[in-house]
Design an enzyme around this catalytic site. Structure first.
Site, PDB file in Angstrom:
ATOM      1  N   SER A  71       2.293  -1.721  -2.883  1.00 14.43           N
ATOM      2  CA  SER A  71       2.726  -1.279  -4.206  1.00 14.43           C
ATOM      3  C   SER A  71       3.678  -2.301  -4.809  1.00 14.43           C
ATOM      4  CB  SER A  71       3.416   0.091  -4.108  1.00 14.43           C
ATOM      5  OG  SER A  71       3.680   0.621  -5.391  1.00 14.43           O
ATOM      6  N   ASP A  72       3.709  -2.351  -6.134  1.00 17.42           N
ATOM      7  CA  ASP A  72       4.621  -3.248  -6.826  1.00 17.42           C
ATOM      8  C   ASP A  72       4.998  -2.644  -8.169  1.00 17.42           C
ATOM      9  OD1 ASP A  72       5.836  -6.053  -6.665  1.00 17.42           O
ATOM     10  OD2 ASP A  72       5.000  -5.999  -8.687  1.00 17.42           O
ATOM     11  N   GLN A  73       6.174  -3.027  -8.632  1.00 18.73           N
ATOM     12  CA  GLN A  73       6.661  -2.563  -9.930  1.00 18.73           C
ATOM     13  C   GLN A  73       7.138  -3.746 -10.755  1.00 18.73           C
ATOM     14  OE1 GLN A  73       9.682   0.229  -8.347  1.00 18.73           O
ATOM     15  NE2 GLN A  73       8.667   1.720  -9.658  1.00 18.73           N
TER      16      GLN A  73
END
Length: 193
Positions: A71-73
């Site tokens: 996951s990444d933001q």
């Protein structure tokens, strides 16, 4: 394992681990090996997607046969991506830019197994209230958000920085969109609930 395959989270983030713990599936957390700052797409969403996929693929290479979640933001303000600040001073500067304005928080999650992958994205509109310099200083000292996209932790004191948050999955703001993850894991053969 319900699916017969090990589950691996490509992250050692305490917030992401706490979120995945909610699904009550056994998993291993492994730090991804990729330079996320060197990965950029033509948009905030594509940047987050490419980074989430790179994280998952980096762990899948060392855990063959596993189902891997990455996951990444990214935070987008006026078309500019704001990275993780890395220091209290840069966190304060980012918060000063975001104060009294609306920005987008884009969270992408990737699921990789063997040669197949799936990526989903969640976008939230975040309206930060106006902040005085002393408020910013107190917040940065209290929550230490130097390693967080946008320089805030909404799962902690950072929630007090906002007037309004609009989006479809609160858990995405914290770092791992569990609505998407649950659906992806069911598709991979995991029994949820």
């Amino acid at each position: 394992m319900p699916s017969g395959r090990p589950l691996v989270l490509a992250s050692t983030s305490a917030a992401r681990r706490a979120l995945l713990d909610r699904l009550r599936l056994p998993y291993e957390a492994v730090a991804p090996v990729c330079d996320e700052d060197a990965i950029a797409g033509p948009s905030a969403a594509e940047t987050a997607q490419l980074r989430a996929l790179a994280k998952a693929e980096s762990v899948a290479r060392v855990r063959p046969g596993a189902v891997v979640i990455g996951s990444d933001q990214v935070v987008e303000l006026d078309g500019e991506l704001l990275g993780k600040p890395g220091s209290p001073e840069r966190a304060a500067a980012q918060l000063a830019r975001l104060a009294g304005r609306e920005h987008r928080l884009v969270t992408a999650v990737a699921l990789v197994q063997d040669d197949a992958s799936e990526v989903r994205t969640s976008v939230h509109r975040m309206a930060m209230r106006p902040l005085a310099g002393d408020e910013i200083g107190r917040y940065v000292a209290a929550d230490e958000p130097s390693h967080c996209a946008g320089s805030y932790k909404v799962e902690s004191l950072g929630i007090a920085l906002f007037d309004r948050i609009e989006g479809d999955d609160w858990t995405a703001i914290v770092g791992l969109p569990l609505l998407a993850v649950s659906s992806m894991l069911r598709g991979a053969g995991f029994a949820l609930p």
